[in-house]
Design an enzyme around this catalytic site. Structure first.
Site, PDB file in Angstrom:
ATOM      1  N   ASP A  33       4.993   1.702  11.783  1.00 22.13           N
ATOM      2  CA  ASP A  33       3.686   0.595  11.903  1.00 22.13           C
ATOM      3  C   ASP A  33       3.280  -0.493  11.753  1.00 22.13           C
ATOM      4  OD1 ASP A  33       2.416   2.719  10.549  1.00 22.13           O
ATOM      5  OD2 ASP A  33       3.389   2.311   8.537  1.00 22.13           O
ATOM      6  N   VAL A  59       8.668   7.597  16.487  1.00 20.25           N
ATOM      7  CA  VAL A  59       8.443   8.203  14.658  1.00 20.25           C
ATOM      8  C   VAL A  59       7.223   9.564  15.022  1.00 20.25           C
ATOM      9  CG1 VAL A  59       7.250   7.780  12.928  1.00 20.25           C
ATOM     10  CG2 VAL A  59       9.157   6.793  13.464  1.00 20.25           C
ATOM     11  N   CYS A  65      -5.163   8.390   9.166  1.00 21.67           N
ATOM     12  CA  CYS A  65      -5.338   7.852  10.476  1.00 21.67           C
ATOM     13  C   CYS A  65      -4.617   8.843  11.642  1.00 21.67           C
ATOM     14  CB  CYS A  65      -4.502   7.001  10.677  1.00 21.67           C
ATOM     15  SG  CYS A  65      -5.011   5.780   9.713  1.00 21.67           S
ATOM     16  N   LYS A  83       1.108  -0.890  -0.074  1.00 28.86           N
ATOM     17  CA  LYS A  83       0.393   0.119   0.377  1.00 28.86           C
ATOM     18  C   LYS A  83       1.262   1.297  -0.238  1.00 28.86           C
ATOM     19  CE  LYS A  83      -2.131   3.340   2.979  1.00 28.86           C
ATOM     20  NZ  LYS A  83      -2.354   3.020   4.854  1.00 28.86           N
ATOM     21  N   ASN A  84       1.865   1.269   0.815  1.00 28.25           N
ATOM     22  CA  ASN A  84       2.597   2.542   1.095  1.00 28.25           C
ATOM     23  C   ASN A  84       3.695   2.690   0.047  1.00 28.25           C
ATOM     24  OD1 ASN A  84       1.742   3.061   3.611  1.00 28.25           O
ATOM     25  ND2 ASN A  84       3.228   1.957   5.237  1.00 28.25           N
ATOM     26  N   ARG A  88      -4.736  10.906   4.490  1.00 23.91           N
ATOM     27  CA  ARG A  88      -3.223  12.019   4.233  1.00 23.91           C
ATOM     28  C   ARG A  88      -2.349  11.943   2.727  1.00 23.91           C
ATOM     29  NH1 ARG A  88      -0.224  14.917   7.370  1.00 23.91           N
ATOM     30  NH2 ARG A  88       1.728  15.144   7.276  1.00 23.91           N
TER      31      ARG A  88
END
Length: 423
Positions: free
Chosen positions: A305, A327, A116, A21-22, A92
């Site tokens: 994540d 982070v 999120c 996805k990223n 985002r």
């Protein structure tokens, strides 16, 4: 909002990992940079991907998405330069279309992005970077407008923090700007390398992805290409931790093991049995595993994540652990939910202190973001009795066929719609 019902299950068997996805999101945004056809393979069917495709379509792009084969084809001109709030508020990563559109057609505007709710995630790094490469940035009634201006022959963008989104945004935008752009303190994630590979296939001249210094030599025009998206290391890590936390064993396929070195280091310290192959990994839970201390850091450090998921695993470890989040320092909404299930955890500043317990107990908990929701599903599968995870629509933003994949591993899991997932 819907819910997921799970009961105690030992996960075992095989699971195939989807495209990342990223990677998919910035690659889709980069396809804006040419009118020629860009074809992407291994595109995961996710609500976030659908949102990005909708954004591309609203600009005038032609987008074909074969969901059965995971193929997306993008082509055509940009005719609309304003992105609608209804789309931007969902995600985002939508912000990363601002620079490419403005670079190609002269200007673009967008509301501030959503996504999120996991703490402060400012877009300042993006905007300062765009200014450094010649854009005029203005604000009007909650919207950001970027106008292409005059760029210096050599522009240096220093990122105060190695932001993945800002690195990707500046890389893509600079690809068709004149002169050289140097990104210092760039993010080093595998997804950055994947984006560089796509851009270079399109005719860009980008070097250094995977290091802290990226150089972009602008070209006048990009062209179409074909590209296969890398496997999703976060999805892989989620199922690996799920197998281990439920005292199971299994094989996770279609991965690049080198992308998860920080996870292997942590899991091996706890006593987990890890056998890495060329593009898969076999994992087995020991009868008892041990606590450890983790620093969550930008890549190649332990990924933020996977922080919620690893907390579940450590909550059942023999001994104490600490997890320090460097982070997103307030990314701990899931801790209170795990405590309700019997976990022994407390938060002091940006560190979670964990004392392992023998069992977790099922109850009703609430998903607060994408990865937290996945973590609570794992906790429910490891817990005694029945667990209901509410507000679970987040999970469909980042995990393709998540119910089916958990079921294939032997999970007792059921999704109860309360509003159909947007896929």
């Amino acid at each position: 909002m819907g819910s997921i019902i799970v009961e105690r299950s030992k996960l075992s068997g095989e699971v195939e990992i989807s495209g990342a996805k990223n990677s998919a999101l910035p690659l889709l945004a980069a396809a804006l940079l040419t009118e020629e056809e860009v074809t992407l393979y291994k595109v995961p069917v996710l609500s976030d991907v659908e949102t990005m495709i909708d954004i591309l379509r609203t600009t005038g792009k032609d987008v074909f998405f074969d969901k059965h084969k995971g193929i997306v084809k993008i082509s055509g001109k940009i005719s609309i330069t304003h992105i609608q709030y209804e789309l931007v508020r969902k995600m985002r990563a939508s912000f990363n279309v601002l620079g490419p559109i403005a670079a190609l057609v002269g200007e673009a505007s967008t509301p501030l992005p959503g996504g999120c709710a996991i703490g402060a995630r400012p877009v300042d790094f993006h905007l300062e970077g765009l200014k450094k490469i010649g854009f005029e940035i203005s604000f009007d009634h909650g919207e950001i407008r970027a106008k292409r201006g005059k760029k210096e022959e050599e522009s240096v963008v220093y990122l105060p923090f190695p932001s993945v989104g800002a690195t990707e945004h500046i890389m893509s935008t600079a690809a068709i700007l004149p002169g050289k752009t140097i990104i210092e303190n760039a993010a080093m994630e595998p997804e950055i390398i994947d984006l560089q590979n796509l851009l270079n296939k399109m005719g860009a001249k980008v070097y250094g992805a995977g290091t802290s210094k990226i150089i972009v030599e602008g070209v006048e025009k990009l062209h179409g290409c074909e590209h296969t998206i890398i496997p999703d290391r976060i999805e892989a890590g989620t199922y690996i931790i799920g197998i281990l936390a439920t005292k199971g064993e299994g094989i996770v396929k279609n991965i690049i093991p080198e992308h998860l070195e920080a996870l292997w280091f942590v899991l091996e310290k706890t006593g987990a049995i890890i056998k890495k192959g060329e593009n898969e990994v076999e994992v087995k839970s020991p009868d008892k595993w041990y606590g450890c201390d983790i620093n969550v850091l930008p890549y190649p450090g332990f990924p933020t994540d996977l922080q919620p998921q690893i907390l579940v695993y450590l909550s059942l470890a023999d001994g104490s652990s600490t997890v320090t989040e460097n982070v997103f320092k307030t990314r701990f909404a899931h801790v209170a939910e795990l405590v309700r299930m019997g976990a022994n955890m407390k938060i002091i500043e940006n560190t979670v202190f964990i004392n392992g317990v023998e069992k977790l107990y099922g109850t009703t908990v609430m998903g607060t973001d994408l990865r937290a929701t996945a973590a609570l599903v794992i906790a429910g599968l490891a817990a005694e009795d029945r667990t209901e995870v509410t507000s679970v629509e987040h999970i469909f933003r980042g995990y393709e066929n998540v119910i089916e994949k958990f079921s294939k591993l032997g999970a007792s899991i059921k999704y109860i719609p309360g509003g159909v997932p947007e896929i």
